[in-house]
Design a protein around this motif. Structure first.
Motif, PDB file in Angstrom:
ATOM      1  N   ASN A  19       2.508 -31.710 -20.617  1.00  0.00           N
ATOM      2  CA  ASN A  19       2.293 -32.034 -21.998  1.00  0.00           C
ATOM      3  C   ASN A  19       2.318 -31.194 -23.158  1.00  0.00           C
ATOM      4  O   ASN A  19       3.225 -31.352 -24.297  1.00  0.00           O
ATOM      5  CB  ASN A  19       1.299 -33.089 -22.115  1.00  0.00           C
ATOM      6  N   ASP A  22       6.104 -30.140 -23.545  1.00  0.00           N
ATOM      7  CA  ASP A  22       6.918 -31.304 -24.067  1.00  0.00           C
ATOM      8  C   ASP A  22       6.482 -31.153 -25.363  1.00  0.00           C
ATOM      9  O   ASP A  22       7.446 -31.673 -26.271  1.00  0.00           O
ATOM     10  CB  ASP A  22       6.147 -32.612 -23.333  1.00  0.00           C
ATOM     11  N   SER A  23       5.244 -31.130 -25.709  1.00  0.00           N
ATOM     12  CA  SER A  23       5.086 -31.180 -27.215  1.00  0.00           C
ATOM     13  C   SER A  23       5.917 -30.052 -28.072  1.00  0.00           C
ATOM     14  O   SER A  23       6.113 -30.578 -29.156  1.00  0.00           O
ATOM     15  CB  SER A  23       3.716 -31.172 -27.634  1.00  0.00           C
ATOM     16  N   ASP A  26       9.107 -31.743 -28.846  1.00  0.00           N
ATOM     17  CA  ASP A  26       8.896 -32.930 -29.651  1.00  0.00           C
ATOM     18  C   ASP A  26       9.059 -32.813 -31.219  1.00  0.00           C
ATOM     19  O   ASP A  26       8.857 -33.677 -32.015  1.00  0.00           O
ATOM     20  CB  ASP A  26       7.735 -34.009 -29.256  1.00  0.00           C
ATOM     21  N   SER A  28      10.260 -32.353 -34.552  1.00  0.00           N
ATOM     22  CA  SER A  28      11.511 -32.842 -35.309  1.00  0.00           C
ATOM     23  C   SER A  28      12.015 -31.457 -36.123  1.00  0.00           C
ATOM     24  O   SER A  28      11.253 -30.604 -36.469  1.00  0.00           O
ATOM     25  CB  SER A  28      11.461 -33.857 -36.074  1.00  0.00           C
ATOM     26  N   ARG A  56      -0.108 -34.476 -35.781  1.00  0.00           N
ATOM     27  CA  ARG A  56      -0.305 -33.209 -35.163  1.00  0.00           C
ATOM     28  C   ARG A  56      -1.365 -32.587 -35.182  1.00  0.00           C
ATOM     29  O   ARG A  56      -2.017 -32.627 -36.318  1.00  0.00           O
ATOM     30  CB  ARG A  56       0.972 -32.313 -35.696  1.00  0.00           C
ATOM     31  N   GLU A  60      -1.462 -27.845 -31.528  1.00  0.00           N
ATOM     32  CA  GLU A  60      -0.103 -28.056 -31.308  1.00  0.00           C
ATOM     33  C   GLU A  60       0.649 -27.082 -32.252  1.00  0.00           C
ATOM     34  O   GLU A  60       1.758 -26.581 -31.884  1.00  0.00           O
ATOM     35  CB  GLU A  60       0.086 -29.539 -31.698  1.00  0.00           C
ATOM     36  N   TYR A  64       3.451 -24.312 -31.044  1.00  0.00           N
ATOM     37  CA  TYR A  64       4.569 -24.333 -31.358  1.00  0.00           C
ATOM     38  C   TYR A  64       5.257 -23.069 -32.127  1.00  0.00           C
ATOM     39  O   TYR A  64       6.254 -22.660 -31.619  1.00  0.00           O
ATOM     40  CB  TYR A  64       4.944 -25.666 -32.269  1.00  0.00           C
TER      41      TYR A  64
END
Length: 73
Positions: A19, A22-23, A26, A28, A56, A60, A64
Motif C-alpha cells: 500500500n 501504491d500510495s 496515487d 495526482s 493525505r 504519505e 512520496y
C-alpha cells in the motif's frame, strides 16, 4: 495454530508495504504541483503540506517526496 497467526501477520505486513508503494503512484499531477509549491514555501514541514491536501497524511507526503525527489541515492 501459532504458525497460522504468524502467516497472517506476514501477509498483513506485506500488504502494508504494498500500500505504501501504491500510495506513491496515487498522487495526482495537481497534488504533485501543490506539494512542490508548498515545499518551496515551507520546506520539510510535512504536516503543513498535508493540511492542504485532503485525505493525505504527512507521512504519505514525505514518503512520496523522498521517493520522487531524493538526491541522496
Amino acid at each position: 495454530m501459532e504458525g497460522l497467526d504468524r502467516s497472517s501477520d506476514d501477509v498483513s505486513m506485506d500488504s502494508k508495504d504494498g500500500n505504501s508503494q501504491d500510495s506513491k503512484m496515487d498522487f495526482s499531477e495537481d497534488e504533485d504541483k501543490l506539494i512542490t509549491r508548498m515545499y518551496n514555501l515551507v520546506g520539510e514541514r510535512w504536516s503543513l503540506i498535508a493540511g492542504r491536501i485532503p485525505g493525505r497524511t504527512a507521512e504519505e507526503i514525505e514518503r512520496y517526496w523522498t521517493s520522487r525527489y531524493s538526491t541522496s541515492e
